[in-house]
Scaffold this active site. Structure first.
Site, mmCIF file in Angstrom:
data_model
loop_
_atom_site.group_PDB
_atom_site.id
_atom_site.type_symbol
_atom_site.label_atom_id
_atom_site.label_comp_id
_atom_site.label_asym_id
_atom_site.label_seq_id
_atom_site.Cartn_x
_atom_site.Cartn_y
_atom_site.Cartn_z
ATOM 1 C CB SER A 89 -0.971 -0.047 1.177
ATOM 2 O OG SER A 89 -2.028 0.856 0.999
ATOM 3 C CG HIS A 94 -5.429 -1.510 -1.504
ATOM 4 N ND1 HIS A 94 -4.916 -2.705 -1.012
ATOM 5 C CD2 HIS A 94 -4.854 -0.514 -0.757
ATOM 6 C CE1 HIS A 94 -4.095 -2.449 -0.001
ATOM 7 N NE2 HIS A 94 -4.038 -1.138 0.165
#
Length: 247
Positions: free
Chosen positions: A134, A170
């Protein structure tokens, strides 16, 4: 031991629920160690949790996962002061640096305040594998989209720039991210952008994307580039990049 070339593994994964612990390290974390080429001893892996404020409870969960994995594991904390006297020497002796998620904007500001941007470049160039999830993925690129400023996704364009692309994380699980990336690539805010579904990692040797890997079957990465059109009519083109399943 060091990787033969500067190596980055940028991911949207790396963890899984544990059997007797909250988390265990999933295939992507283990692949980062494999990329380092370490043999004959426990791999030295250090965790940077800057993006989440160096949360000690999370560090404890990581320690449990590292014990199960058999890693020689450590943390470089910067809150409220560096917990290691010589961060440069520490990072340069690691096999893998793993960066946890959170606020990429805050991560970049704190790293620069402590000179870690330059230290991490030295580590990368010396063969320490840089990896993360991330925010710990976006940081290695020129930028990407982030919720660091609030719920509305906004661009960040001042990341470390080791990799000359944008990055999206994501990509399949947070439905606002793909349209935001397409818009920013189409209007020129981001250049060519490499994106990962949850569970997918991108391997770079130097600045070249050489492999897409996954710890989840049937997941993929995506390359987004600017297509035809002018101003408001500009479009982005998305190319699916199939992954190799690490399981």
């Amino acid at each position: 031991m060091a990787a033969g070339h500067p190596t980055i593994l940028a991911t949207s994964g790396g963890y899984k629920p544990g059997g007797r612990t909250r988390i265990e390290f999933n295939h992507l974390m283990h692949y980062a160690v494999e990329l380092s080429g370490v043999t004959g001893r426990a791999p030295r892996v250090t965790h940077l949790g800057t993006a989440s404020g160096d949360q000690r409870w999370w560090a404890a969960e990581m320690d449990q996962a590292a014990r199960i994995a058999g890693f020689d594991f450590s943390h470089l904390n910067l809150f409220t002061m560096p917990n290691i006297e010589d961060p440069e020497a520490h990072l340069l002796e690691q096999d893998v640096v793993w960066v946890h998620g959170g606020s990429v904007v805050n991560l970049l500001a704190v790293w620069r305040a402590h000179g870690l941007d330059e230290i991490l470049r030295k580590a990368w160039e010396s063969g320490v594998v840089l990896a993360g999830v991330s925010a710990g993925s976006i940081c290695w690129y020129q930028g990407g989209v982030t919720d660091s400023f609030g719920p509305e996704l906004k661009p960040v364009t001042n990341a470390l720039g080791f990799l000359p692309y944008g990055n999206g994380v994501h990509y399949d699980s947070e439905l606002r991210r793909a349209p935001a990336i397409h818009r920013l690539v189409a209007n020129g805010t981001l250049g060519e952008t490499h994106c990962t579904d949850d569970g997918v990692g991108l391997v770079y040797r130097g600045t070249e994307l050489v492999e897409v890997v996954s710890e989840v079957k049937n997941k993929a990465a995506f390359r987004v580039t600017a297509g035809a059109g002018e101003s408001v009519d500009a479009v982005a083109v998305e190319e699916r990049l199939e992954s190799r399943f690490l399981g």
